[in-house]
Design a protein around this motif. Sequence first.
Motif, PDB file in Angstrom:
ATOM      1  N   GLY A 160     -10.379  59.037  17.185  1.00  0.00           N
ATOM      2  CA  GLY A 160      -9.127  59.624  16.705  1.00  0.00           C
ATOM      3  C   GLY A 160      -9.293  61.061  16.232  1.00  0.00           C
ATOM      4  O   GLY A 160      -8.634  61.486  15.285  1.00  0.00           O
ATOM      5  N   ILE A 161     -10.202  61.794  16.885  1.00  0.00           N
ATOM      6  CA  ILE A 161     -10.422  63.211  16.554  1.00  0.00           C
ATOM      7  C   ILE A 161     -10.522  64.020  17.847  1.00  0.00           C
ATOM      8  O   ILE A 161     -10.868  63.484  18.897  1.00  0.00           O
ATOM      9  CB  ILE A 161     -11.704  63.423  15.704  1.00  0.00           C
ATOM     10  CG1 ILE A 161     -12.925  62.789  16.382  1.00  0.00           C
ATOM     11  CG2 ILE A 161     -11.517  62.877  14.299  1.00  0.00           C
ATOM     12  CD1 ILE A 161     -14.255  63.033  15.677  1.00  0.00           C
ATOM     13  N   LYS A 162     -10.223  65.297  17.744  1.00  0.00           N
ATOM     14  CA  LYS A 162     -10.357  66.212  18.883  1.00  0.00           C
ATOM     15  C   LYS A 162     -10.690  67.584  18.327  1.00  0.00           C
ATOM     16  O   LYS A 162     -10.140  68.011  17.316  1.00  0.00           O
ATOM     17  CB  LYS A 162      -9.049  66.256  19.669  1.00  0.00           C
ATOM     18  CG  LYS A 162      -9.170  66.785  21.068  1.00  0.00           C
ATOM     19  CD  LYS A 162     -10.199  66.057  21.879  1.00  0.00           C
ATOM     20  CE  LYS A 162      -9.630  65.350  23.053  1.00  0.00           C
ATOM     21  NZ  LYS A 162     -10.648  64.849  23.970  1.00  0.00           N
ATOM     22  N   ALA A 163     -11.595  68.281  19.009  1.00  0.00           N
ATOM     23  CA  ALA A 163     -12.096  69.576  18.525  1.00  0.00           C
ATOM     24  C   ALA A 163     -11.401  70.748  19.201  1.00  0.00           C
ATOM     25  O   ALA A 163     -10.971  70.657  20.347  1.00  0.00           O
ATOM     26  CB  ALA A 163     -13.602  69.665  18.772  1.00  0.00           C
ATOM     27  N   VAL A 164     -11.344  71.861  18.473  1.00  0.00           N
ATOM     28  CA  VAL A 164     -10.888  73.125  19.048  1.00  0.00           C
ATOM     29  C   VAL A 164     -11.946  73.652  20.025  1.00  0.00           C
ATOM     30  O   VAL A 164     -11.630  74.126  21.108  1.00  0.00           O
ATOM     31  CB  VAL A 164     -10.631  74.185  17.940  1.00  0.00           C
ATOM     32  CG1 VAL A 164     -10.213  75.521  18.543  1.00  0.00           C
ATOM     33  CG2 VAL A 164      -9.569  73.702  16.964  1.00  0.00           C
ATOM     34  N   ASP A 165     -13.215  73.554  19.618  1.00  0.00           N
ATOM     35  CA  ASP A 165     -14.331  74.041  20.442  1.00  0.00           C
ATOM     36  C   ASP A 165     -14.183  75.516  20.803  1.00  0.00           C
ATOM     37  O   ASP A 165     -14.247  75.889  21.977  1.00  0.00           O
ATOM     38  CB  ASP A 165     -14.498  73.197  21.720  1.00  0.00           C
ATOM     39  CG  ASP A 165     -15.373  71.968  21.499  1.00  0.00           C
ATOM     40  OD1 ASP A 165     -16.225  71.995  20.588  1.00  0.00           O
ATOM     41  OD2 ASP A 165     -15.200  70.993  22.239  1.00  0.00           O
ATOM     42  N   VAL A 166     -13.980  76.367  19.780  1.00  0.00           N
ATOM     43  CA  VAL A 166     -13.947  77.815  20.016  1.00  0.00           C
ATOM     44  C   VAL A 166     -15.229  78.221  20.735  1.00  0.00           C
ATOM     45  O   VAL A 166     -15.207  78.962  21.710  1.00  0.00           O
ATOM     46  CB  VAL A 166     -13.780  78.596  18.690  1.00  0.00           C
ATOM     47  CG1 VAL A 166     -13.976  80.094  18.904  1.00  0.00           C
ATOM     48  CG2 VAL A 166     -12.400  78.332  18.087  1.00  0.00           C
TER      49      VAL A 166
END
Length: 193
Positions: A160-166
């Motif tokens: 239930g998480i998701k990253a921006v991953d700049v």
Amino acid sequence: MATLSPHDALLIADIQNDFLPGGALGIRGADAVIPVLEAYLHRFETQGLPIFLTRDWHPPGHCSFREQGGPWPAHCVAGTPGSLPPEGFHTPPAAVVIYKAIEPDREAYSAFQDTLLHRHLHALGVRRLFIGGLATDYCVLNSVKDARRLGYDVRLLKDGIKAVDVQPGDGRRAEEEMIRLGAVPVTLEAMAA
């Protein structure tokens, strides 16, 4: 197996239109975690356990915006459509919404920073926090750090998480850091009904 207990609470960070695909700061694939988070919400709601939802609630001209020299495009300006959850996202009536980053000259990634969240949790006798939402590498990471620093047992909602991953791999590194700090990854499937 994570069986829920009376001292548990759910904390979901920043399910807001501006962080979803097509939003001002849209995270690729973020919409995929919505049904999973809704299932967690349902589970906590049916067991009568506390639920907290955070929202970025920026004033116009917030210090995090590029126009003010910050790193991000203008997003989640208080009361705008981008600051709201997506249509159809079920917010249980008893859920408490925590507004953060409301000061124009202060960034606040953590749900605990400049909010009353810790006081709410303390008053309710919460000892274990299940934390998910957006984004893994910012608000989730910083909320987990503060929760651990304040002595909470933390379960990280891995599905239930998701990253921006700049930077590529930011999300993975954030997960590793949270686990290093003592957060235990869980999934909906692995939780006892």
